[in-house]
Motif scaffolding. Sequence first.
Motif, PDB file in Angstrom:
ATOM      1  N   VAL A 142     -11.858   2.395   0.093  1.00  0.00           N
ATOM      2  CA  VAL A 142     -12.826   2.998  -0.936  1.00  0.00           C
ATOM      3  C   VAL A 142     -13.662   2.015  -1.340  1.00  0.00           C
ATOM      4  O   VAL A 142     -13.391   1.179  -2.180  1.00  0.00           O
ATOM      5  N   ARG A 156      -2.670   5.941  -4.650  1.00  0.00           N
ATOM      6  CA  ARG A 156      -3.544   5.341  -5.624  1.00  0.00           C
ATOM      7  C   ARG A 156      -4.363   4.234  -5.004  1.00  0.00           C
ATOM      8  O   ARG A 156      -3.924   3.541  -3.882  1.00  0.00           O
ATOM      9  N   VAL A 157      -5.707   3.922  -5.527  1.00  0.00           N
ATOM     10  CA  VAL A 157      -6.298   3.240  -4.816  1.00  0.00           C
ATOM     11  C   VAL A 157      -6.198   1.685  -5.461  1.00  0.00           C
ATOM     12  O   VAL A 157      -6.095   1.536  -6.683  1.00  0.00           O
ATOM     13  N   VAL A 158      -5.690   0.808  -4.464  1.00  0.00           N
ATOM     14  CA  VAL A 158      -5.245  -0.608  -5.003  1.00  0.00           C
ATOM     15  C   VAL A 158      -6.512  -1.287  -4.767  1.00  0.00           C
ATOM     16  O   VAL A 158      -6.822  -1.743  -3.637  1.00  0.00           O
ATOM     17  N   VAL A 215      -2.701   6.931   2.409  1.00  0.00           N
ATOM     18  CA  VAL A 215      -2.520   8.289   2.123  1.00  0.00           C
ATOM     19  C   VAL A 215      -1.599   8.782   3.092  1.00  0.00           C
ATOM     20  O   VAL A 215      -1.565   8.806   4.415  1.00  0.00           O
ATOM     21  N   TYR A 225      -8.295  -0.505  -1.346  1.00  0.00           N
ATOM     22  CA  TYR A 225      -7.688   0.488  -0.094  1.00  0.00           C
ATOM     23  C   TYR A 225      -6.651   1.278  -0.704  1.00  0.00           C
ATOM     24  O   TYR A 225      -5.931   1.156  -1.597  1.00  0.00           O
ATOM     25  N   GLN A 226      -6.498   2.498   0.042  1.00  0.00           N
ATOM     26  CA  GLN A 226      -5.599   3.599  -0.536  1.00  0.00           C
ATOM     27  C   GLN A 226      -4.683   3.874   0.831  1.00  0.00           C
ATOM     28  O   GLN A 226      -5.082   4.354   2.040  1.00  0.00           O
ATOM     29  N   LEU A 258       0.700  -1.400   0.030  1.00  0.00           N
ATOM     30  CA  LEU A 258       0.051   0.065  -0.121  1.00  0.00           C
ATOM     31  C   LEU A 258       0.844   1.123   0.054  1.00  0.00           C
ATOM     32  O   LEU A 258       0.684   2.416  -0.772  1.00  0.00           O
TER      33      LEU A 258
END
Length: 229
Positions: free
Chosen positions: A214, A168-170, A222, A219-220, A162
């Motif tokens: 998300v 980026r949204v993985v 931040v 998941y993201q 992550l």
Amino acid sequence: MKYDCLIIDDEKLLADSTAEYFNLFGVKTAVCYGAFECRRFLEEHTAGLLLLDINLGDGSGFALCKELRERTGIPILFISARTSDDDQIMAFHIGGDDYVQKPYSLGVLLAKVKAVLKRIKPEEAAGYSDGRLLVDVPGRRVEVGGRPVKLTAREFKLLVCLVEAAGRVVPKQELFEKVWEDRFTGDGTLNVHIRRIREAIEPDPGKPEYVRTVWGEGYQFVKRDDGQA
């Protein structure tokens, strides 16, 4: 000095022959014959992974694994002649990454070790620090406020995945394939690992700032200076 593999096993002949075989094929390997020797070794050296026997002359491999898990996410593969399901369940429960029964094939064991080493090498270039949270990939450690936090090898790998994709949204599917190397891993397994990571690194796990969900996507991670806390 840095080694690829450290074998902790009081069966000296087997440990020595395994190390000799690994070194022959380019996997730099050292041997310790007990828990005390292992502790001393890791004070002066590092290893990419451990091959750990359960029955040690001066202690229990289970106890040593639990102790090491307090400060490192290094992959630990148990090697043991014990065949009960309870032993294998315990090994995974306390943070083991695999369980190999003796007598083992040197070729198969070497293949397992090389596969683990191959997976962790790309992580060496990654890392993150914001003054509160530190993800030290080469050192395979995570700290919050200067204090080490406990993550299993799998949780650490998931966090690094992550972090490397920060912002980026993985998608869940990508995490299944990269972390578990299995596209059919269930959501429940992923959710448990995410929850444990949040409990370890978030100021408030119920309102995550670093690892955000998300919905419907994945998941993201931040960075603390990105987005709103």
